[in-house]
Design a protein around this motif. Structure first.
Motif, PDB file in Angstrom:
ATOM      1  N   ILE A 128     -32.936 -44.579 -31.070  1.00  0.00           N
ATOM      2  CA  ILE A 128     -32.216 -43.349 -30.720  1.00  0.00           C
ATOM      3  C   ILE A 128     -33.102 -42.475 -29.838  1.00  0.00           C
ATOM      4  O   ILE A 128     -34.295 -42.285 -30.116  1.00  0.00           O
ATOM      5  CB  ILE A 128     -31.780 -42.579 -31.981  1.00  0.00           C
ATOM      6  CG1 ILE A 128     -30.901 -43.468 -32.877  1.00  0.00           C
ATOM      7  CG2 ILE A 128     -31.029 -41.307 -31.595  1.00  0.00           C
ATOM      8  CD1 ILE A 128     -30.413 -42.792 -34.142  1.00  0.00           C
ATOM      9  N   TYR A 129     -32.493 -41.932 -28.789  1.00  0.00           N
ATOM     10  CA  TYR A 129     -33.189 -41.102 -27.809  1.00  0.00           C
ATOM     11  C   TYR A 129     -32.395 -39.812 -27.588  1.00  0.00           C
ATOM     12  O   TYR A 129     -31.165 -39.813 -27.646  1.00  0.00           O
ATOM     13  CB  TYR A 129     -33.320 -41.822 -26.465  1.00  0.00           C
ATOM     14  CG  TYR A 129     -33.758 -43.261 -26.558  1.00  0.00           C
ATOM     15  CD1 TYR A 129     -35.089 -43.623 -26.397  1.00  0.00           C
ATOM     16  CD2 TYR A 129     -32.821 -44.273 -26.794  1.00  0.00           C
ATOM     17  CE1 TYR A 129     -35.488 -44.948 -26.473  1.00  0.00           C
ATOM     18  CE2 TYR A 129     -33.205 -45.601 -26.870  1.00  0.00           C
ATOM     19  CZ  TYR A 129     -34.543 -45.933 -26.710  1.00  0.00           C
ATOM     20  OH  TYR A 129     -34.919 -47.246 -26.789  1.00  0.00           O
ATOM     21  N   THR A 144     -36.650 -40.525 -30.226  1.00  0.00           N
ATOM     22  CA  THR A 144     -37.526 -40.428 -29.057  1.00  0.00           C
ATOM     23  C   THR A 144     -37.010 -39.367 -28.097  1.00  0.00           C
ATOM     24  O   THR A 144     -35.916 -39.505 -27.542  1.00  0.00           O
ATOM     25  CB  THR A 144     -37.603 -41.777 -28.322  1.00  0.00           C
ATOM     26  OG1 THR A 144     -38.098 -42.778 -29.220  1.00  0.00           O
ATOM     27  CG2 THR A 144     -38.522 -41.681 -27.112  1.00  0.00           C
ATOM     28  N   PRO A 145     -37.745 -38.284 -27.869  1.00  0.00           N
ATOM     29  CA  PRO A 145     -37.317 -37.278 -26.882  1.00  0.00           C
ATOM     30  C   PRO A 145     -37.618 -37.754 -25.466  1.00  0.00           C
ATOM     31  O   PRO A 145     -38.667 -38.355 -25.212  1.00  0.00           O
ATOM     32  CB  PRO A 145     -38.151 -36.051 -27.252  1.00  0.00           C
ATOM     33  CG  PRO A 145     -39.403 -36.620 -27.853  1.00  0.00           C
ATOM     34  CD  PRO A 145     -39.008 -37.906 -28.534  1.00  0.00           C
ATOM     35  N   ILE A 146     -36.707 -37.496 -24.555  1.00  0.00           N
ATOM     36  CA  ILE A 146     -36.880 -37.871 -23.153  1.00  0.00           C
ATOM     37  C   ILE A 146     -37.167 -36.607 -22.351  1.00  0.00           C
ATOM     38  O   ILE A 146     -36.314 -35.720 -22.247  1.00  0.00           O
ATOM     39  CB  ILE A 146     -35.624 -38.579 -22.592  1.00  0.00           C
ATOM     40  CG1 ILE A 146     -35.222 -39.758 -23.473  1.00  0.00           C
ATOM     41  CG2 ILE A 146     -35.876 -39.030 -21.154  1.00  0.00           C
ATOM     42  CD1 ILE A 146     -36.266 -40.839 -23.603  1.00  0.00           C
ATOM     43  N   ALA A 170     -39.099 -44.865 -21.245  1.00  0.00           N
ATOM     44  CA  ALA A 170     -39.232 -44.660 -22.687  1.00  0.00           C
ATOM     45  C   ALA A 170     -38.609 -45.803 -23.481  1.00  0.00           C
ATOM     46  O   ALA A 170     -39.106 -46.184 -24.545  1.00  0.00           O
ATOM     47  CB  ALA A 170     -38.589 -43.334 -23.090  1.00  0.00           C
ATOM     48  N   ALA A 171     -37.510 -46.360 -22.960  1.00  0.00           N
ATOM     49  CA  ALA A 171     -36.803 -47.427 -23.659  1.00  0.00           C
ATOM     50  C   ALA A 171     -37.439 -48.796 -23.435  1.00  0.00           C
ATOM     51  O   ALA A 171     -37.083 -49.762 -24.112  1.00  0.00           O
ATOM     52  CB  ALA A 171     -35.342 -47.461 -23.221  1.00  0.00           C
ATOM     53  N   GLY A 172     -38.346 -48.907 -22.466  1.00  0.00           N
ATOM     54  CA  GLY A 172     -39.005 -50.173 -22.193  1.00  0.00           C
ATOM     55  C   GLY A 172     -38.096 -51.215 -21.579  1.00  0.00           C
ATOM     56  O   GLY A 172     -38.198 -52.403 -21.888  1.00  0.00           O
ATOM     57  N   VAL A 173     -37.209 -50.783 -20.687  1.00  0.00           N
ATOM     58  CA  VAL A 173     -36.275 -51.704 -20.036  1.00  0.00           C
ATOM     59  C   VAL A 173     -36.536 -51.706 -18.534  1.00  0.00           C
ATOM     60  O   VAL A 173     -37.117 -50.761 -17.985  1.00  0.00           O
ATOM     61  CB  VAL A 173     -34.805 -51.314 -20.307  1.00  0.00           C
ATOM     62  CG1 VAL A 173     -34.454 -51.519 -21.782  1.00  0.00           C
ATOM     63  CG2 VAL A 173     -34.528 -49.867 -19.892  1.00  0.00           C
ATOM     64  N   PRO A 174     -36.118 -52.765 -17.823  1.00  0.00           N
ATOM     65  CA  PRO A 174     -36.300 -52.808 -16.366  1.00  0.00           C
ATOM     66  C   PRO A 174     -35.581 -51.647 -15.690  1.00  0.00           C
ATOM     67  O   PRO A 174     -34.580 -51.128 -16.201  1.00  0.00           O
ATOM     68  CB  PRO A 174     -35.674 -54.146 -15.969  1.00  0.00           C
ATOM     69  CG  PRO A 174     -35.665 -54.961 -17.215  1.00  0.00           C
ATOM     70  CD  PRO A 174     -35.491 -53.990 -18.342  1.00  0.00           C
ATOM     71  N   SER A 187     -30.684 -52.575 -16.429  1.00  0.00           N
ATOM     72  CA  SER A 187     -31.503 -52.316 -17.611  1.00  0.00           C
ATOM     73  C   SER A 187     -30.885 -52.796 -18.918  1.00  0.00           C
ATOM     74  O   SER A 187     -31.604 -53.122 -19.864  1.00  0.00           O
ATOM     75  CB  SER A 187     -31.760 -50.805 -17.722  1.00  0.00           C
ATOM     76  OG  SER A 187     -32.283 -50.267 -16.523  1.00  0.00           O
ATOM     77  N   PHE A 188     -29.548 -52.830 -18.993  1.00  0.00           N
ATOM     78  CA  PHE A 188     -28.845 -53.172 -20.226  1.00  0.00           C
ATOM     79  C   PHE A 188     -27.716 -54.150 -19.919  1.00  0.00           C
ATOM     80  O   PHE A 188     -27.107 -54.088 -18.853  1.00  0.00           O
ATOM     81  CB  PHE A 188     -28.261 -51.923 -20.889  1.00  0.00           C
ATOM     82  CG  PHE A 188     -29.305 -50.966 -21.401  1.00  0.00           C
ATOM     83  CD1 PHE A 188     -29.787 -51.074 -22.696  1.00  0.00           C
ATOM     84  CD2 PHE A 188     -29.815 -49.969 -20.584  1.00  0.00           C
ATOM     85  CE1 PHE A 188     -30.755 -50.207 -23.176  1.00  0.00           C
ATOM     86  CE2 PHE A 188     -30.778 -49.093 -21.046  1.00  0.00           C
ATOM     87  CZ  PHE A 188     -31.253 -49.208 -22.348  1.00  0.00           C
ATOM     88  N   GLU A 189     -27.408 -55.007 -20.870  1.00  0.00           N
ATOM     89  CA  GLU A 189     -26.311 -55.945 -20.645  1.00  0.00           C
ATOM     90  C   GLU A 189     -24.952 -55.305 -20.924  1.00  0.00           C
ATOM     91  O   GLU A 189     -23.940 -55.755 -20.390  1.00  0.00           O
ATOM     92  CB  GLU A 189     -26.495 -57.216 -21.461  1.00  0.00           C
ATOM     93  CG  GLU A 189     -26.465 -57.094 -22.945  1.00  0.00           C
ATOM     94  CD  GLU A 189     -26.640 -58.458 -23.607  1.00  0.00           C
ATOM     95  OE1 GLU A 189     -25.852 -58.746 -24.532  1.00  0.00           O
ATOM     96  OE2 GLU A 189     -27.530 -59.235 -23.225  1.00  0.00           O
ATOM     97  N   GLU A 190     -24.918 -54.278 -21.734  1.00  0.00           N
ATOM     98  CA  GLU A 190     -23.697 -53.495 -21.928  1.00  0.00           C
ATOM     99  C   GLU A 190     -24.066 -52.024 -21.999  1.00  0.00           C
ATOM    100  O   GLU A 190     -25.119 -51.657 -22.534  1.00  0.00           O
ATOM    101  CB  GLU A 190     -22.958 -53.884 -23.214  1.00  0.00           C
ATOM    102  CG  GLU A 190     -22.301 -55.236 -23.197  1.00  0.00           C
ATOM    103  CD  GLU A 190     -21.523 -55.517 -24.474  1.00  0.00           C
ATOM    104  OE1 GLU A 190     -21.112 -56.680 -24.645  1.00  0.00           O
ATOM    105  OE2 GLU A 190     -21.321 -54.598 -25.304  1.00  0.00           O
ATOM    106  N   ILE A 191     -23.172 -51.184 -21.491  1.00  0.00           N
ATOM    107  CA  ILE A 191     -23.321 -49.731 -21.603  1.00  0.00           C
ATOM    108  C   ILE A 191     -21.975 -49.166 -22.044  1.00  0.00           C
ATOM    109  O   ILE A 191     -20.953 -49.410 -21.396  1.00  0.00           O
ATOM    110  CB  ILE A 191     -23.757 -49.098 -20.271  1.00  0.00           C
ATOM    111  CG1 ILE A 191     -25.039 -49.747 -19.756  1.00  0.00           C
ATOM    112  CG2 ILE A 191     -23.959 -47.593 -20.436  1.00  0.00           C
ATOM    113  CD1 ILE A 191     -25.463 -49.285 -18.372  1.00  0.00           C
TER     114      ILE A 191
END
Length: 364
Positions: free
Chosen positions: A105-106, A144-146, A183-187, A312-316
Motif C-alpha cells: 500500500i502506497y 509507503t508514502p510517496i 518506490a514500488a520497485g517496478v520498471p 510497470s504493471f500487467e494490470e491497472i
C-alpha cells in the motif's frame, strides 16, 4: 491489431533486466544550489524562484490570479495545517489492517499549484502544504508514502501544472508516476517512449467555472499529454449513472473503451482525455508480464497517472472513491491486486468528509 486477443492469449513474458529501472541512489538528490538565483530548492527548502515578484488579484475567497499576459495563472489557496487530514490517514491505515501483508500500500498526496507559484506578497493567503502532507504521512502505519512534493518542486519551471485549470498537467503526473515506480520497485520508461499529443487553445475550469476572468480568457494554453508506444494495452470500463447530487444511481455493463479520449483544439474538457473522467471503474490489461497488478484509488488528479505505468504493471484498476459503489476489499481479492496506490490532491485528501468516504468503501 487486435490487442484484446493478443493480451488474453499471450504467454507470460519475463521482464528482462534491461527493462528494469536503473538503480540510481541520486535520482532524487536535491538540485545544485550553486545557482541560488534560479534553484527552486535552497538547502533543501523550496523557494519560489519562478514568479516571486508577480502581481496578484483575489477575485474571490480561495482563488488567486497571478501575473498577467500569456503567463497568467490561476491557483487555489490551501488553509490546512500539520495536525489535519486525520480522516484520510485513519482510512489508509484501516486498509492496511484489513488487507494484511498480501497487498503493498502506497499513499500519494499531491500539492496543488499554489504551493509552487504563489508570489511572496501573497504567501499569507495560503498555508504550507508540505507541512500538512508530512503530518498525514507521519500518521501512516505500514504504508509507503510517496514524496511528489520534492520532484514537482525540482521541475516547477516546467509546465507541470495547468495555468487555467485546477488540475496538474500531464507532465506533473509523469514525475509523480516516476517517484511511485521507484518506490514500488517496478520498471519505468522515460518520456522518449511516449508520443506527445497536444490540444491547443485550452481554457480549463479556473476560467470556465471559477473566474470567467477576461485576462485569463485571453491566455489559453497547450494541453500536452503523452501516449505510450511499444506496449500493448486493452481497456474496459464500468460507467456509472449519476443521480441527484452526482451520486451513483446505477451502472452500465463493462465494455471496451479507449484509455485516451481525443478532444479538439479549444475544448475545455481536455483533462478528461484520461479514462473519460471520474464516473467509472476502469481496468487496463497490458502486455507487461511481471505478476504485479495495481489498483489506484483516486480523485481526478489520479486520472493522469496510470498511462505512465503500462510498462510497470500487467494490470491497472482505477476507481474513484466518490463513485465506486462496491466493497473494495472484495474487489481487491477477486482481482488479485498486489499493489494499492491512494492518489489524491491535497485539497480532497485533507477533507474529513472525503477521508470518511474512502473508509466507507471497506464495508459496503
Amino acid at each position: 491489431m487486435n490487442y484484446k486477443k493478443i493480451l488474453l492469449a499471450c504467454a507470460a513474458i519475463t521482464m528482462t533486466a534491461a527493462t528494469a529501472p536503473a538503480q540510481d541512489d541520486n535520482l532524487y538528490a536535491v538540485e545544485d544550489t550553486t545557482a541560488a538565483d534560479t534553484a527552486t530548492f535552497i538547502d533543501g527548502v523550496y523557494q519560489n524562484r519562478i514568479n516571486p515578484d508577480a502581481s496578484y488579484r483575489q477575485p474571490k475567497a480561495g482563488i488567486l490570479i497571478i501575473g498577467s499576459g500569456p503567463d497568467i495563472r490561476v491557483v487555489s489557496t490551501f488553509t490546512g495545517n500539520a495536525s489535519g487530514g486525520t480522516a484520510y490517514s485513519d482510512a489508509v491505515n484501516e486498509y492496511r489492517r484489513r488487507l494484511g501483508d498480501d497487498v503493498r500500500i502506497y499513499s500519494m498526496v499531491v500539492p496543488i499549484s499554489s504551493q509552487y507559484y504563489t508570489p511572496d506578497a501573497a504567501r499569507h493567503l495560503t498555508y504550507d502544504q508540505k507541512a500538512a502532507i508530512d503530518g498525514m504521512y507521519g500518521r501512516l502505519e505500514g504504508v509507503t508514502p510517496i514524496d511528489v512534493y520534492t520532484p514537482l518542486g525540482w521541475h516547477a519551471r516546467e509546465p507541470i501544472y495547468l495555468r487555467t485549470d485546477h488540475h496538474w498537467a500531464p507532465l506533473g503526473a509523469y514525475y509523480a508516476a516516476e517517484a511511485f515506480a521507484k518506490a514500488a520497485g517496478v520498471p519505468f520508461r522515460d518520456l522518449s517512449w511516449y508520443e506527445p499529443r497536444t490540444v491547443h487553445d485550452f481554457l480549463g475550469t479556473m476560467y470556465r467555472v471559477y473566474t470567467k476572468d477576461p485576462a485569463v480568457g485571453r491566455a489559453p494554453e497547450d494541453f500536452v499529454y503523452y501516449v505510450p508506444r511499444d506496449v500493448d494495452y486493452y481497456t474496459t470500463a464500468i460507467t456509472y449513472q449519476l443521480g441527484k447530487n452526482r451520486q451513483t444511481a446505477g451502472e452500465n455493463p463493462s465494455k471496451e473503451v479507449p484509455f485516451f479520449r481525443e478532444f479538439k483544439d479549444g475544448s475545455g474538457g481536455a483533462y478528461s482525455t484520461f479514462i473519460g473522467g471520474d464516473a467509472n471503474t476502469t481496468k487496463v490489461v497490458t502486455s507487461t508480464r511481471n505478476g504485479r497488478r495495481l489498483m489506484i484509488i483516486k480523485d481526478s488528479y489520479g486520472n493522469a497517472i496510470p498511462g505512465y505505468l503500462f510498462y510497470s504493471f500487467e494490470e491497472i484498476h482505477i476507481l474513484d472513491f466518490r463513485y465506486f459503489p462496491g466493497n473494495v476489499v472484495r474487489y481487491i481479492r477477486d482481482n488479485g491486486i498486489t499493489d494499492l496506490l491512494f492518489a489524491h490532491c491535497i485539497s480532497l485528501a485533507y477533507s474529513t468528509k472525503n477521508g470518511q468516504a474512502i473508509q466507507r468503501m471497506l464495508d459496503r
